[in-house]
Scaffold this motif. Structure first.
Motif, PDB file in Angstrom:
ATOM      1  N   HIS A  65      20.576  14.307  -8.658  1.00 57.49           N
ATOM      2  CA  HIS A  65      21.846  13.642  -8.940  1.00 57.49           C
ATOM      3  C   HIS A  65      22.699  14.475  -9.905  1.00 57.49           C
ATOM      4  CE1 HIS A  65      20.894  10.113  -6.682  1.00 57.49           C
ATOM      5  NE2 HIS A  65      19.829   9.814  -7.402  1.00 57.49           N
ATOM      6  N   TRP A  66      22.058  15.129 -10.860  1.00 61.30           N
ATOM      7  CA  TRP A  66      22.798  15.947 -11.818  1.00 61.30           C
ATOM      8  C   TRP A  66      23.457  17.136 -11.128  1.00 61.30           C
ATOM      9  CZ3 TRP A  66      25.242  16.154 -16.135  1.00 61.30           C
ATOM     10  CH2 TRP A  66      25.531  17.389 -16.734  1.00 61.30           C
ATOM     11  N   GLN A  67      22.724  17.784 -10.240  1.00 59.73           N
ATOM     12  CA  GLN A  67      23.288  18.927  -9.526  1.00 59.73           C
ATOM     13  C   GLN A  67      24.502  18.513  -8.701  1.00 59.73           C
ATOM     14  OE1 GLN A  67      19.909  20.457  -7.371  1.00 59.73           O
ATOM     15  NE2 GLN A  67      19.268  21.780  -9.045  1.00 59.73           N
ATOM     16  N   ALA A  68      24.422  17.346  -8.068  1.00 62.24           N
ATOM     17  CA  ALA A  68      25.551  16.863  -7.268  1.00 62.24           C
ATOM     18  C   ALA A  68      26.761  16.574  -8.162  1.00 62.24           C
ATOM     19  CB  ALA A  68      25.149  15.604  -6.507  1.00 62.24           C
ATOM     20  N   ALA A  69      26.501  16.007  -9.340  1.00 61.62           N
ATOM     21  CA  ALA A  69      27.596  15.655 -10.251  1.00 61.62           C
ATOM     22  C   ALA A  69      28.282  16.894 -10.803  1.00 61.62           C
ATOM     23  CB  ALA A  69      27.057  14.792 -11.396  1.00 61.62           C
ATOM     24  N   ARG A  70      27.519  17.916 -11.166  1.00 62.29           N
ATOM     25  CA  ARG A  70      28.138  19.099 -11.770  1.00 62.29           C
ATOM     26  C   ARG A  70      28.894  19.923 -10.742  1.00 62.29           C
ATOM     27  NH1 ARG A  70      22.846  22.941 -13.184  1.00 62.29           N
ATOM     28  NH2 ARG A  70      22.401  23.584 -11.035  1.00 62.29           N
ATOM     29  N   GLU A  71      28.461  19.851  -9.486  1.00 62.38           N
ATOM     30  CA  GLU A  71      29.190  20.569  -8.441  1.00 62.38           C
ATOM     31  C   GLU A  71      30.604  20.020  -8.288  1.00 62.38           C
ATOM     32  OE1 GLU A  71      26.873  20.357  -4.919  1.00 62.38           O
ATOM     33  OE2 GLU A  71      25.296  21.720  -5.665  1.00 62.38           O
ATOM     34  N   LYS A  72      30.787  18.729  -8.571  1.00 63.65           N
ATOM     35  CA  LYS A  72      32.099  18.106  -8.417  1.00 63.65           C
ATOM     36  C   LYS A  72      33.121  18.659  -9.411  1.00 63.65           C
ATOM     37  CE  LYS A  72      30.519  13.732  -6.447  1.00 63.65           C
ATOM     38  NZ  LYS A  72      30.493  12.246  -6.583  1.00 63.65           N
ATOM     39  N   ILE A  73      32.646  19.184 -10.539  1.00 65.05           N
ATOM     40  CA  ILE A  73      33.587  19.752 -11.513  1.00 65.05           C
ATOM     41  C   ILE A  73      33.497  21.276 -11.543  1.00 65.05           C
ATOM     42  CG2 ILE A  73      33.497  17.673 -12.946  1.00 65.05           C
ATOM     43  CD1 ILE A  73      31.763  19.266 -14.929  1.00 65.05           C
ATOM     44  N   GLY A  74      32.774  21.833 -10.579  1.00 64.23           N
ATOM     45  CA  GLY A  74      32.672  23.289 -10.493  1.00 64.23           C
ATOM     46  C   GLY A  74      31.916  23.918 -11.643  1.00 64.23           C
ATOM     47  N   ARG A  75      30.898  23.213 -12.151  1.00 68.40           N
ATOM     48  CA  ARG A  75      30.114  23.738 -13.277  1.00 68.40           C
ATOM     49  C   ARG A  75      28.647  23.862 -12.885  1.00 68.40           C
ATOM     50  NH1 ARG A  75      31.799  23.631 -18.497  1.00 68.40           N
ATOM     51  NH2 ARG A  75      29.867  24.811 -18.737  1.00 68.40           N
ATOM     52  N   ASP A  76      28.372  24.724 -11.904  1.00 68.85           N
ATOM     53  CA  ASP A  76      26.987  24.913 -11.463  1.00 68.85           C
ATOM     54  C   ASP A  76      26.100  25.478 -12.561  1.00 68.85           C
ATOM     55  OD1 ASP A  76      27.744  23.979  -9.030  1.00 68.85           O
ATOM     56  OD2 ASP A  76      27.831  25.928  -8.024  1.00 68.85           O
ATOM     57  N   ASP A  77      26.723  26.049 -13.599  1.00 69.90           N
ATOM     58  CA  ASP A  77      25.968  26.650 -14.692  1.00 69.90           C
ATOM     59  C   ASP A  77      25.484  25.620 -15.702  1.00 69.90           C
ATOM     60  OD1 ASP A  77      28.766  26.234 -15.344  1.00 69.90           O
ATOM     61  OD2 ASP A  77      28.312  27.195 -17.267  1.00 69.90           O
ATOM     62  N   LEU A  78      25.988  24.398 -15.617  1.00 69.86           N
ATOM     63  CA  LEU A  78      25.754  23.391 -16.653  1.00 69.86           C
ATOM     64  C   LEU A  78      24.389  22.727 -16.491  1.00 69.86           C
ATOM     65  CD1 LEU A  78      27.609  22.459 -18.971  1.00 69.86           C
ATOM     66  CD2 LEU A  78      28.246  20.500 -17.546  1.00 69.86           C
ATOM     67  N   ARG A  79      23.618  22.722 -17.570  1.00 69.55           N
ATOM     68  CA  ARG A  79      22.342  22.005 -17.587  1.00 69.55           C
ATOM     69  C   ARG A  79      22.543  20.651 -18.261  1.00 69.55           C
ATOM     70  NH1 ARG A  79      18.623  25.803 -21.016  1.00 69.55           N
ATOM     71  NH2 ARG A  79      20.302  25.188 -22.426  1.00 69.55           N
ATOM     72  N   LEU A  80      21.675  19.710 -17.947  1.00 64.58           N
ATOM     73  CA  LEU A  80      21.762  18.402 -18.589  1.00 64.58           C
ATOM     74  C   LEU A  80      21.636  18.541 -20.105  1.00 64.58           C
ATOM     75  CD1 LEU A  80      22.025  15.358 -18.084  1.00 64.58           C
ATOM     76  CD2 LEU A  80      19.529  15.245 -17.926  1.00 64.58           C
TER      77      LEU A  80
END
Length: 383
Positions: free
Chosen positions: A308-323
């Protein structure tokens, strides 16, 4: 009782059993007896002469020390490290990490098969070169290598304390220092809101609290209704969840100490709403359960949360972001809001002030950038 026959070095006495016992006072002023008694007096005298010869050659060690040395010659580094891992009083997740270091980076190497008492600095340096070569090109290789080296250094330190080594052979300067391998660009409050909206309803608040309360993933997954004030104002961090081989393990918080975290007032209503809609009625009900319906699920699976986190961060274009980066964001925001070092330390649950100081310095740097952007908005015009 037997009577001692005094000699220039040591003494021999005949015991009531008819056997002979040899004794002497060593260079350390301690009286030592032979490892056994002898049927013949000459055998007892022979043992005394061998001990005296060791002293004359300046290579004497106490009998206990000699036994330890023999153990060090028969016990391999891998065997000692394995026992050390098993006996260490650490959390289950830490023990699993140590076992991974032993299995992946140590077992099968020449150093692992060496007797503990014979390891030299050169042996460790050769092993360290192999470890670095194996991880070359991996993004997290340097950090993991430093942790592996720090683990081995601690293992050898215990071997020194156990008398198996005179000195720790892990003396490579800087090898156990972990350096941050990536630059963290913390998300803005608006990005955090968008990230939260991209999560399932039952996990939306998890993202919000991870940022605004600067909490660890395991601390959030361990929260129960009893850990939250009914008005949503306070959270009590009493436990942490880690995953060992995919299974959740509940233990004390990472720092080992419980703490209280104040929730920013603008989130109180969201916390109360979450408690009403997604949390079971019992005091022990998980705040973030593994299922939405019925609120009777267990701890959220780490892979489900990651999905779910990976899907959420893709929406803001932040694939680099960790929880975990949300915790960094919350720490920065708290420092920017004027929190002192002790206040940050308490809020974050850190045992030392080092991390809090880093966030303070980062917040100061961020403020400089903000001031520069304000001048840009003014178009460089002086008032």
């Amino acid at each position: 009782m037997g009577t001692d026959e005094r000699r220039r070095f040591g003494s021999v006495r005949k015991l009531p059993s008819g056997r002979y016992q040899a004794r002497y006072i060593g260079p350390d002023a301690v009286r030592y007896s032979g490892p056994r008694t002898w049927a013949a007096k000459d055998d007892a005298l022979g043992w005394l002469r061998s001990e005296e010869r060791l002293i004359e050659m300046d290579v004497w060690k106490s009998p206990d020390r000699r036994q330890t040395t023999e153990r060090a010659r028969s016990l391999t580094v891998a065997e000692y490290a394995r026992r050390w891992n098993e006996q260490r009083a650490v959390k289950a997740s830490t023990r699993a990490q140590y076992q991974s270091y032993l299995r992946v980076h140590f077992e099968g190497t020449e150093l692992a098969d060496m007797p503990v008492g014979e390891v030299t600095v050169a042996d460790v340096r050769e092993w360290w070169a192999e470890v670095r070569d194996t991880s070359a090109g991996k993004s997290d290789g340097a950090t993991r290598n430093a942790r592996v080296y720090a683990w081995l250094r601690t293992v050898f330190e215990s071997a020194v304390e156990d008398g198996l080594l005179d000195r720790n052979p892990c003396r490579i300067k800087g090898a156990g220092v972990t350096k941050r391998q990536r630059t963290i660009t913390v998300p803005s409050p608006a990005e955090v809101s968008t990230l939260a909206d991209g999560m399932p309803d039952r996990l939306r608040l998890l993202v919000v609290l991870a940022a605004w309360c600067a909490m660890r993933r395991g601390e959030l997954l361990g929260l129960r209704r009893m850990d939250v004030e009914p008005d949503g104002s306070l959270l009590y961090v009493r436990r942490g969840v880690t995953f060992v081989k995919g299974q959740p393990v509940v233990d004390t918080p990472k720092s080992g100490r419980e703490r209280t975290v104040a929730v920013p007032p603008h989130l109180h209503a969201a916390v109360v709403e979450h408690l009403g809609e997604h949390v079971g009625k019992g005091r022990a009900a998980l705040v973030f359960a593994s299922v939405a319906e019925g609120n009777v699920g267990g701890i959220v699976d780490e892979w489900t949360l990651r999905y779910h986190w990976q899907a959420a961060r893709e929406k803001i274009g932040r694939d680099d972001l960790r929880l975990h980066d949300l915790r960094h964001a919350g720490s920065m925001w708290a420092a920017s809001a004027g929190a002192t070092v002790p206040e940050l330390q308490r809020r974050l649950g850190h045992q030392s002030t080092a991390a809090a100081l880093r966030y303070m310095h980062a917040a100061e740097s961020s403020d400089v950038a903000i001031a520069a952007r304000l001048s840009e908005l003014a178009g460089g015009d002086a008032p």
